[in-house]
Design a protein around this motif. Sequence first.
Motif, mmCIF file in Angstrom:
data_model
loop_
_atom_site.group_PDB
_atom_site.id
_atom_site.type_symbol
_atom_site.label_atom_id
_atom_site.label_comp_id
_atom_site.label_asym_id
_atom_site.label_seq_id
_atom_site.Cartn_x
_atom_site.Cartn_y
_atom_site.Cartn_z
ATOM 1 N N ARG A 142 21.276 -1.596 24.497
ATOM 2 C CA ARG A 142 20.156 -2.188 23.756
ATOM 3 C C ARG A 142 19.320 -1.044 23.215
ATOM 4 O O ARG A 142 18.612 -0.368 23.952
ATOM 5 N N ARG A 143 19.388 -0.847 21.912
ATOM 6 C CA ARG A 143 18.682 0.292 21.309
ATOM 7 C C ARG A 143 18.371 0.010 19.855
ATOM 8 O O ARG A 143 18.927 -0.893 19.253
ATOM 9 N N ARG A 144 17.488 0.825 19.319
ATOM 10 C CA ARG A 144 17.200 0.777 17.886
ATOM 11 C C ARG A 144 16.860 2.181 17.416
ATOM 12 O O ARG A 144 16.313 2.993 18.183
ATOM 13 N N PRO A 145 17.203 2.495 16.178
ATOM 14 C CA PRO A 145 16.886 3.832 15.662
ATOM 15 C C PRO A 145 15.392 3.949 15.350
ATOM 16 O O PRO A 145 14.740 2.968 14.995
ATOM 17 N N VAL A 146 14.868 5.140 15.517
ATOM 18 C CA VAL A 146 13.479 5.418 15.137
ATOM 19 C C VAL A 146 13.440 6.744 14.387
ATOM 20 O O VAL A 146 14.288 7.608 14.596
#
Length: 116
Positions: free
Chosen positions: A79-83
Amino acid sequence: MPDDLPSDLPRLEALRTWHALWLKRIDRKVAALRVREAERKRGEQARPPTPDFIVELSIGDGRPPVELHVGGCYAAGKRRRPVDTEEARRLLAAGLRPCTHCEPHHQLGALEQSPP
């Protein structure tokens, strides 16, 4: 050169048929492998670039950030998202834990930020 093939026509025709069938099998396998290789290359070319930083997200309500990673870190969860760099700095300043494996705080120049 010794002639080790059968001398009668029916057996020669049977051998020719058998070899033709094998040649078709081999050709189908070669074609399938070429298609697979072409798909793999297209997939590599279409793959989005690795983000500079990623935030690992919790499973809780609203999925709050848990840990900051360098893009491509092997220790990041699913569970991740780019920043972007600015958001990564802001999250570190707000107290988000940096990964102890990839140490994103070093890449961000936030050396005074040490993992708790």
